[in-house]
Design a protein around this motif. Sequence first.
Motif, PDB file in Angstrom:
ATOM      1  N   SER A   1      -6.455  -3.103  -5.008  1.00 37.36           N
ATOM      2  CA  SER A   1      -5.465  -4.030  -5.561  1.00 37.36           C
ATOM      3  C   SER A   1      -6.045  -4.918  -6.651  1.00 37.36           C
ATOM      4  O   SER A   1      -7.176  -5.416  -6.544  1.00 37.36           O
ATOM      5  N   ALA A   2      -5.246  -5.148  -7.682  1.00 35.53           N
ATOM      6  CA  ALA A   2      -5.613  -6.108  -8.715  1.00 35.53           C
ATOM      7  C   ALA A   2      -5.573  -7.514  -8.130  1.00 35.53           C
ATOM      8  O   ALA A   2      -4.708  -7.830  -7.306  1.00 35.53           O
ATOM      9  N   PRO A   3      -6.490  -8.379  -8.524  1.00 41.57           N
ATOM     10  CA  PRO A   3      -6.460  -9.752  -7.997  1.00 41.57           C
ATOM     11  C   PRO A   3      -5.119 -10.449  -8.192  1.00 41.57           C
ATOM     12  O   PRO A   3      -4.693 -11.237  -7.349  1.00 41.57           O
ATOM     13  N   GLU A   4      -4.439 -10.163  -9.311  1.00 39.49           N
ATOM     14  CA  GLU A   4      -3.121 -10.752  -9.546  1.00 39.49           C
ATOM     15  C   GLU A   4      -2.130 -10.401  -8.440  1.00 39.49           C
ATOM     16  O   GLU A   4      -1.150 -11.106  -8.223  1.00 39.49           O
ATOM     17  N   SER A   5      -2.372  -9.296  -7.740  1.00 38.25           N
ATOM     18  CA  SER A   5      -1.433  -8.845  -6.710  1.00 38.25           C
ATOM     19  C   SER A   5      -1.756  -9.382  -5.326  1.00 38.25           C
ATOM     20  O   SER A   5      -0.973  -9.175  -4.395  1.00 38.25           O
ATOM     21  N   PHE A   6      -2.903 -10.056  -5.150  1.00 39.04           N
ATOM     22  CA  PHE A   6      -3.328 -10.455  -3.805  1.00 39.04           C
ATOM     23  C   PHE A   6      -2.257 -11.271  -3.091  1.00 39.04           C
ATOM     24  O   PHE A   6      -1.933 -11.017  -1.922  1.00 39.04           O
ATOM     25  N   GLU A   7      -1.732 -12.284  -3.764  1.00 37.01           N
ATOM     26  CA  GLU A   7      -0.788 -13.193  -3.099  1.00 37.01           C
ATOM     27  C   GLU A   7       0.469 -12.438  -2.664  1.00 37.01           C
ATOM     28  O   GLU A   7       0.935 -12.586  -1.526  1.00 37.01           O
ATOM     29  N   ALA A   8       1.040 -11.629  -3.546  1.00 33.62           N
ATOM     30  CA  ALA A   8       2.263 -10.901  -3.204  1.00 33.62           C
ATOM     31  C   ALA A   8       1.990  -9.846  -2.133  1.00 33.62           C
ATOM     32  O   ALA A   8       2.809  -9.638  -1.235  1.00 33.62           O
ATOM     33  N   ARG A   9       0.848  -9.186  -2.218  1.00 36.42           N
ATOM     34  CA  ARG A   9       0.538  -8.168  -1.216  1.00 36.42           C
ATOM     35  C   ARG A   9       0.317  -8.798   0.155  1.00 36.42           C
ATOM     36  O   ARG A   9       0.722  -8.238   1.177  1.00 36.42           O
ATOM     37  N   ARG A  10      -0.289  -9.956   0.188  1.00 34.97           N
ATOM     38  CA  ARG A  10      -0.453 -10.642   1.470  1.00 34.97           C
ATOM     39  C   ARG A  10       0.903 -11.014   2.059  1.00 34.97           C
ATOM     40  O   ARG A  10       1.116 -10.897   3.269  1.00 34.97           O
ATOM     41  N   ARG A  11       1.814 -11.472   1.206  1.00 33.47           N
ATOM     42  CA  ARG A  11       3.155 -11.798   1.700  1.00 33.47           C
ATOM     43  C   ARG A  11       3.852 -10.557   2.240  1.00 33.47           C
ATOM     44  O   ARG A  11       4.525 -10.619   3.280  1.00 33.47           O
ATOM     45  N   TRP A  12       3.728  -9.459   1.520  1.00 36.32           N
ATOM     46  CA  TRP A  12       4.386  -8.221   1.948  1.00 36.32           C
ATOM     47  C   TRP A  12       3.827  -7.748   3.289  1.00 36.32           C
ATOM     48  O   TRP A  12       4.581  -7.439   4.220  1.00 36.32           O
ATOM     49  N   ILE A  13       2.530  -7.714   3.400  1.00 36.81           N
ATOM     50  CA  ILE A  13       1.906  -7.250   4.653  1.00 36.81           C
ATOM     51  C   ILE A  13       2.284  -8.171   5.807  1.00 36.81           C
ATOM     52  O   ILE A  13       2.576  -7.712   6.913  1.00 36.81           O
ATOM     53  N   ALA A  14       2.308  -9.479   5.549  1.00 34.71           N
ATOM     54  CA  ALA A  14       2.682 -10.429   6.603  1.00 34.71           C
ATOM     55  C   ALA A  14       4.126 -10.249   7.046  1.00 34.71           C
ATOM     56  O   ALA A  14       4.478 -10.580   8.186  1.00 34.71           O
ATOM     57  N   SER A  15       4.974  -9.725   6.169  1.00 34.74           N
ATOM     58  CA  SER A  15       6.384  -9.549   6.508  1.00 34.74           C
ATOM     59  C   SER A  15       6.661  -8.268   7.296  1.00 34.74           C
ATOM     60  O   SER A  15       7.771  -8.099   7.820  1.00 34.74           O
ATOM     61  N   LEU A  16       5.683  -7.373   7.369  1.00 35.61           N
ATOM     62  CA  LEU A  16       5.900  -6.091   8.041  1.00 35.61           C
ATOM     63  C   LEU A  16       5.968  -6.280   9.554  1.00 35.61           C
ATOM     64  O   LEU A  16       5.348  -7.185  10.116  1.00 35.61           O
ATOM     65  N   ALA A  17       6.678  -5.379  10.199  1.00 40.78           N
ATOM     66  CA  ALA A  17       6.768  -5.440  11.664  1.00 40.78           C
ATOM     67  C   ALA A  17       5.418  -5.199  12.302  1.00 40.78           C
ATOM     68  O   ALA A  17       5.058  -5.845  13.291  1.00 40.78           O
TER      69      ALA A  17
END
Length: 598
Positions: free
Chosen positions: A122-138
């Motif tokens: 992952s690009a560093p710019e994507s870290f915040e959004a990817r963390r949010r996405w993963i946290a939202s998963l079941a």
Amino acid sequence: MKKTMFAALTVTTAIGLTATPSILAAPNEKMVAIVGATVFDGTGASPRPATVLIRGERIVAVGANVKVPSGAKVIDAKGEALLPGFYDLHTHWTAGGDPAVTPAIANAYVSAGVTTSNDFNSAPESFEARRRWIASLAVAPHVNMCGRISTPGGHGADWADAATTRMIVTPAAARQAVDELVAYKADCFGETMVDGWRYGLSPDNTSMNEDALTALVDEAHKYNLPVLTHILRTEKAAEAGRAKVDVIAHALQDLPLTQDQIETIKKGGGFYAPTLAVYDPSKPSRRAAPPGNEAARARGTANWSNALSSTKRLYDAGVPIAAGTDAGMPGTHHGTSALHEMELLVQAGLSPSAALIAATANSARAMRQLEDRGMIEVGKRADLVLIKGVPWDTISDVRKTDRVFVDGKLVFGPGAPPLNPVVPMPPVAVGPLVDDFERPDGRSNLDTLVVTEPDSGLGRSIEMIDTIAREDGGHALTMIGTMAFKPEPQIAVVLPLTKGSVQPADVRKYKGVKLDLRGDGPFEVALNTLGGTYIATVSGGPKWQTAELPFADFKKQTGRAEFPADHWTGTDVMEIEVRAKRKGGEKAWLVLDNIAFY
């Protein structure tokens, strides 16, 4: 208390431990009790029958005499093995992997009992959004987001932009790259592309100088963050030992290790993660040497032999072994490759118990997370896997996953929630103005980072972008470059519509894209969507002109898509990209302004 030792890991553990009254009397929260299992706790102690009591995210009791509190949820695990959740220290959550998208990758890991994964893609710019996405998963494992550092022309710098993979040569640049990635809250530094050797089978990339690597590690350790490398040659592994790298990966393959190199690596105090799964010559996708190319065939055979022997010799010398796979690479599947890695460690000469330690406690220690997880002990995070087998006797039993727990929650097996639906993040609306290039920090009006996208591979086209003053006031973006001598060279500028190009944008309320431009020829304007890429063409000239491109004018291009769709939806747009394609050796220039939806 009893001290035990196993595979270069010395720990102190309590046998038959029961929790203190103060622990059991903590906040009134429903407990989970796993009873009847044989516990392999990752400390080096022999497996033993024990009850494990969980409250919330944490283990609060372990032992043969633990009393199950009234009201606790009881999981009868008689006849099963209970282990700490597995690690995979070396993965790429990439659209080119199998599976290819975040929810499915998360499913694959929890299904295999992998509860912590390092993502090197992952690009560093994507870290915040990817963390949010993963946290939202079941269901999902813990994912460490790692910052990539290479050299100009190095491994990993042959496809990414400079914002995704920092490129360094000197110690000063190495320290600056670390500091920049820390600002994105990187959990580690990896892959750190130290070695450009391409297995004796392809032209080499550039390699990192030892003084730059030493400075990089020193700067990372100031933040208490580990450094994980890409290394294939024995001499570069010795340099990593002197630099005190935390994890040397991959398998060392060029030559047999010398005794001096082994001692240097051991003295460095790091771990060795050979990622044998990506090199396994028996996997179906492994490319064989072309018929008649006996030199390549012999080189490949020697590489695999050296990979196995280096793993065993370093283990025998007391270098702790950790577990990674390079999952996401061709034929190296997410999840199951971590299980196969343990099988291959045994093939290399480790015992099954040592392979299990590598994938649990050793990997946690390598990531500086052993205080939190990696063992079944009171106070540790309840990341656990139940297996219908005896993997410390028969390592292939790791494939017999029954139940998996992450943070004390059942995420796989009987009674677990369904696995994640394989769908993208929900789209967000974006404003009409994408970028007028007036922000002094170089970010777009949507607060995204504008990046370059030259062609990939060795010998990339040379490209530069910069913000310049317009003659009539304000600012614009200029892109200039020289095309590489290769098929279909290009330079391009990419404007993400959301940070890191993770969450799609909904642009249905607009009719199309408009932009001001001047330049030296035809250009492609691409709308990169989750369903595919759509292309329209504009012509430049020496004077400013405004191009209005209705969405209907964009034609779908063949190619890979994360969530394939056979038609334009307007709900899954990720980026606007402007490309210049010319012949090898030709130059291109373009000036852009006021990119917007209308």
